[in-house]
Write a protein that holds these residues in place. Structure first.
Motif, PDB file in Angstrom:
ATOM      1  N   ARG A  70      99.565 -15.554 140.854  1.00 28.92           N
ATOM      2  CA  ARG A  70     100.255 -16.835 140.359  1.00 28.92           C
ATOM      3  C   ARG A  70     100.614 -16.848 138.849  1.00 28.92           C
ATOM      4  N   GLN A  71     101.373 -17.625 138.364  1.00 28.42           N
ATOM      5  CA  GLN A  71     101.752 -17.733 137.109  1.00 28.42           C
ATOM      6  C   GLN A  71     100.534 -18.267 136.395  1.00 28.42           C
ATOM      7  N   ARG A  72     100.345 -17.629 134.989  1.00 28.86           N
ATOM      8  CA  ARG A  72      99.328 -18.123 134.292  1.00 28.86           C
ATOM      9  C   ARG A  72      99.447 -19.443 133.224  1.00 28.86           C
ATOM     10  N   PRO A  73      98.363 -19.861 132.907  1.00 29.17           N
ATOM     11  CA  PRO A  73      98.564 -20.976 131.890  1.00 29.17           C
ATOM     12  C   PRO A  73      98.817 -20.281 130.350  1.00 29.17           C
ATOM     13  N   ALA A  74      98.812 -21.060 129.626  1.00 31.48           N
ATOM     14  CA  ALA A  74      99.299 -20.689 128.289  1.00 31.48           C
ATOM     15  C   ALA A  74      98.633 -21.619 126.999  1.00 31.48           C
ATOM     16  N   VAL A  75      98.210 -20.924 126.101  1.00 30.81           N
ATOM     17  CA  VAL A  75      97.549 -21.704 124.737  1.00 30.81           C
ATOM     18  C   VAL A  75      98.133 -21.254 123.529  1.00 30.81           C
ATOM     19  N   ILE A  76      98.906 -22.033 122.787  1.00 30.23           N
ATOM     20  CA  ILE A  76      99.386 -21.635 121.566  1.00 30.23           C
ATOM     21  C   ILE A  76      98.433 -22.299 120.534  1.00 30.23           C
ATOM     22  N   PHE A  77      97.872 -21.404 119.720  1.00 27.49           N
ATOM     23  CA  PHE A  77      96.788 -21.651 118.893  1.00 27.49           C
ATOM     24  C   PHE A  77      97.298 -21.669 117.312  1.00 27.49           C
ATOM     25  N   ILE A  78      97.035 -22.796 116.627  1.00 32.61           N
ATOM     26  CA  ILE A  78      97.349 -22.755 115.144  1.00 32.61           C
ATOM     27  C   ILE A  78      96.343 -22.743 114.337  1.00 32.61           C
ATOM     28  N   HIS A  79      95.983 -22.087 113.504  1.00 28.31           N
ATOM     29  CA  HIS A  79      94.806 -21.668 112.522  1.00 28.31           C
ATOM     30  C   HIS A  79      95.043 -22.974 111.448  1.00 28.31           C
ATOM     31  N   GLY A  80      93.518 -23.061 111.122  1.00 24.77           N
ATOM     32  CA  GLY A  80      93.439 -23.864 109.861  1.00 24.77           C
ATOM     33  C   GLY A  80      93.513 -23.246 108.600  1.00 24.77           C
TER      34      GLY A  80
END
Length: 401
Positions: free
Chosen positions: A102-112
């Motif tokens: 099945r299709q996967r989830p995704a996370v966009i991560f923004i660094h500090g």
């Protein structure tokens, strides 16, 4: 040789002095935190001396040290790691290797990094995103937006928006096998600022509305309107992140004019016409009573700077200073705050305001926590606090994404 020896000697003296600066009693692993705090304070004072004698800008020394911790995109048996670009902005991709039906989830991560330091290539964040991809079987995108002071607001923000919109396009999601209904944007510290601002803009864009299922904000800074909240006063000298350091670095995101830095220290930086924002960040209204203590609310002073800083009215800088009608559209939200952190109250107030607006919010408050713990969860420091925050963050994503 004598000059280098003198500098080394002075650095050792500063470190020896700062190592005995008092820290809150209930901080986890106090001696490790003392060492981190002493290193940061020594670096900050040295950087200020270097700037005053014209050797380098305040941020340069920090930047040089942080870059020593950058990693290469090394894949492992579970995750393929690669550096590429989305709309010419560098990103680091984490792609699970195991097959999925099945299709996967995704996370966009923004660094500090106060908009002037850091990268998703730093070893702790590389570890965080690698573990997120593996544990959730998710596609993770770390965004390396351009940094101030070379690229000041709104460039870093626009870089993130550009990457986000590219990734959210149907053809990009299809290319990486991402489920368009299971996407989260997250960030730590100033990365949390960017993530929160981007979500607000995306949710009001008809083309991308409702594309995010969730946002996760880890000890975020969410406003520049009032720089004299109880947490700013209680933790003016840290540990780890002092008020002066936050202002010095944060102002570089906006301008090289030191007048703003001086005015912000006195909470006299907001321009005429910004008074309507005060009610949106008023800690005496939204901050839980246990954190108000004996503090007395005083409004920031208006109009001490010229109109060239009307940029401070831009709510992309202060996601907390946004009307309830816009907050109502926001997705499922996760917020981490740390007790001994000058940015504590930004997160606490945002939790209150989002809940009042009907947004579903999960909140973890680390009573023994300090700012920036995620950046110290690998050797040589290895703070248990960073590991705990990492585990809570990944567990929340696993349960909710």
């Amino acid at each position: 040789m004598g000059y280098k020896t003198l500098c080394f000697g002075l650095t050792c003296i500063l470190f020896a002095y700062f190592i005995y600066v008092p820290i809150p009693e209930n901080v986890d692993e106090p001696w490790k935190v003392r060492i981190v705090d002493a290193v940061v304070k020594t670096t900050s004072l040295t950087a200020m001396l270097f700037e005053n004698i014209g050797l380098m800008g305040y941020e340069k020394l920090f930047s040089t040290l942080v870059k020593l911790d950058y990693t290469q995109p090394i894949s492992d048996e579970n995750v393929t790691v690669m550096d590429t670009t989305f709309t010419d902005i560098p990103v680091r991709l984490y792609l699970p290797k195991r097959k999925s039906e099945r299709q996967r989830p995704a996370v966009i991560f923004i660094h500090g990094g106060a908009f002037v330091l850091g990268s998703c290539r730093q070893s702790p964040l590389d570890l965080l995103n690698r573990l997120t991809a593996n544990k959730l079987d998710a596609v993770v995108v770390g965004v390396d937006y351009r940094l101030a002071p070379q690229y000041q607001f709104p460039t870093p923000y626009e870089d993130v928006i550009s990457v986000v919109k590219f990734f959210l396009e149907d053809k990009t999601l299809a290319e990486y096998g991402v489920d368009p209904t299971r996407i989260c944007i997250s960030g730590d510290s100033s990365g949390g600022t960017l993530a929160a601002g981007v979500v607000q803009q995306i949710q009001n864009d008809p083309e991308f509305k409702n594309k995010f299922k969730a946002q996760a904000l880890i000890y975020p800074g969410l406003q520049l309107v009032d720089i004299s909240m109880p947490s700013h006063q209680e933790y003016e000298h840290g540990p780890v992140l002092s008020r002066n350091m936050a202002i010095e670095l944060g102002c570089l995101y906006l301008t090289n004019d030191k007048a703003l830095t001086q005015a912000m220290r006195k909470n006299q930086h907001m321009p005429h016409g910004s008074g309507h924002l005060f009610k949106l960040v008023n800690w005496s209204t939204f901050l839980p009573e246990k954190y108000r203590k004996q503090h007395v609310y005083t409004e920031p002073v208006l109009g001490r700077l010229n109109t060239s800083f009307s940029i401070l009215l831009d709510n992309r800088l202060s996601p907390l200073a946004t009307n309830d009608s816009q907050l109502q559209n926001l997705p499922l939200t996760y917020v981490v705050t740390c007790q001994h952190d000058i940015l504590r109250d930004d997160g606490l107030i945002y939790v209150s305001r989002l809940r009042n607006a009907g947004v579903k919010v999960s909140h973890d408050h680390m009573e023994d926590g300090v700012h920036g713990a995620l950046s110290f969860m690998t050797l040589p420091v290895y703070l248990r606090l960073g590991i705990r925050i990492k585990d809570k963050y990944i567990n929340w994503l696993e349960e909710n994404l």
